[in-house]
Design a protein around this motif. Structure first.
Motif, short mmCIF file in Angstrom:
data_model
loop_
_atom_site.label_atom_id
_atom_site.label_comp_id
_atom_site.label_asym_id
_atom_site.label_seq_id
_atom_site.Cartn_x
_atom_site.Cartn_y
_atom_site.Cartn_z
N GLU A 259 67.50 32.97 26.96
CA GLU A 259 67.89 34.38 26.84
C GLU A 259 67.03 35.28 27.73
O GLU A 259 67.40 36.42 28.00
N LEU A 260 65.90 34.79 28.21
CA LEU A 260 65.07 35.55 29.14
C LEU A 260 65.23 35.06 30.58
O LEU A 260 65.18 35.84 31.53
N LEU A 261 65.42 33.75 30.73
CA LEU A 261 65.56 33.18 32.08
C LEU A 261 66.89 33.58 32.72
O LEU A 261 66.93 33.93 33.91
N LEU A 262 67.95 33.56 31.96
CA LEU A 262 69.27 33.87 32.53
C LEU A 262 69.34 35.27 33.13
O LEU A 262 69.74 35.43 34.29
N PRO A 263 68.90 36.34 32.44
CA PRO A 263 68.93 37.65 33.08
C PRO A 263 67.98 37.76 34.28
O PRO A 263 68.27 38.46 35.24
N ALA A 264 66.85 37.05 34.23
CA ALA A 264 65.93 37.06 35.37
C ALA A 264 66.59 36.44 36.59
O ALA A 264 66.46 36.96 37.71
N LEU A 265 67.32 35.35 36.40
CA LEU A 265 68.03 34.72 37.52
C LEU A 265 69.13 35.63 38.05
O LEU A 265 69.29 35.78 39.27
N LYS A 266 69.89 36.24 37.16
CA LYS A 266 70.99 37.12 37.59
C LYS A 266 70.45 38.33 38.35
O LYS A 266 71.03 38.74 39.37
N THR A 267 69.34 38.89 37.91
CA THR A 267 68.72 40.01 38.62
C THR A 267 68.26 39.57 40.00
O THR A 267 68.49 40.27 40.99
N ALA A 268 67.63 38.40 40.08
CA ALA A 268 67.15 37.90 41.37
C ALA A 268 68.32 37.66 42.33
O ALA A 268 68.25 38.02 43.51
N VAL A 269 69.40 37.08 41.83
CA VAL A 269 70.57 36.81 42.69
C VAL A 269 71.16 38.12 43.21
O VAL A 269 71.62 38.19 44.35
N ALA A 270 71.12 39.16 42.40
CA ALA A 270 71.70 40.45 42.80
C ALA A 270 70.87 41.17 43.86
O ALA A 270 71.42 41.94 44.64
N ARG A 271 69.57 40.92 43.92
CA ARG A 271 68.74 41.72 44.83
C ARG A 271 68.09 40.94 45.96
O ARG A 271 67.65 41.54 46.94
N ALA A 272 68.00 39.63 45.86
CA ALA A 272 67.28 38.85 46.87
C ALA A 272 68.24 37.96 47.64
O ALA A 272 69.24 37.49 47.11
N GLU A 273 67.90 37.71 48.90
CA GLU A 273 68.68 36.78 49.72
C GLU A 273 68.27 35.34 49.44
O GLU A 273 69.07 34.43 49.59
#
Length: 192
Positions: free
Chosen positions: A47-61
């Protein structure tokens, strides 16, 4: 290139383990002229890793993830990657056979949990681990970027970074690189 490093492990957040993986990765990326713009650490909790991954995918190449690829029940990185990218987890027979071979060479029988090391998100490229069991995983992101997931064991992570990750990033960079200038002064206060 906008890069993010995501380190995974409750042992880092509770202070038992120093995050040497981030330090090593940041220095290596800086040498290439692409220092990371973001760094996050999350525990082995979906529940903490999934949003961290989605945030990273949205902002980083490019996202480099370390930790959570082993065969224990709290190693959830594979499943979280698959879920974050909307992919199925598939059993890679070639990886399973390689893990069995390594166990046989060590005179051991693989435990049932070892098969979990061969589960990867569909479409992943496998980065063979020259030092340990858990292979690295390279995945494209929907926007044309990438995620590379590496074991959290520092010597395994370093071996995969040197063998695969740095050359991969260098190829993607081509000639577009940043630079850094360090000025060393003496006798000049910082607040002048």
């Amino acid at each position: 290139m906008k890069l993010e490093i995501l380190t995974i492990g409750g042992e880092i957040l509770n202070g038992r383990t120093l995050d040497t993986n981030f330090h090593y990765l940041a220095r290596q990326l800086n040498r290439l002229g692409v220092p990371p713009l973001w760094h996050s650490t999350v525990p082995d909790r979906r529940e903490l890793l999934l949003p961290a991954l989605k945030t990273a995918v949205a902002r980083a190449e490019g996202i480099i993830v370390t930790g959570g690829l082993g065969g224990t029940p709290d190693d959830i990185t594979r499943r979280a990657l698959a879920q974050a990218l909307g992919r199925r987890l598939v059993l890679r027979e070639d990886v399973r056979l390689e893990i069995e071979r390594i166990y046989r060479e060590r005179g051991r029988t693989p435990p049932p949990s070892a098969e979990g090391l061969a589960l990867v998100p569909q479409g992943a490229e496998i980065l063979p681990n020259p030092v340990g069991l858990a292979p690295g995983i390279l995945l494209p992101t929907p926007a044309g970027g990438f995620i590379v997931a590496l074991p959290g064991v520092p010597e395994e992570m370093r071996a995969l970074v040197e063998r695969f990750v740095l050359p991969f990033i260098e190829r993607r960079l081509g000639v577009a690189r940043g630079w850094e200038l360090t000025l060393r002064t003496a006798g000049v206060p910082e607040t002048v």
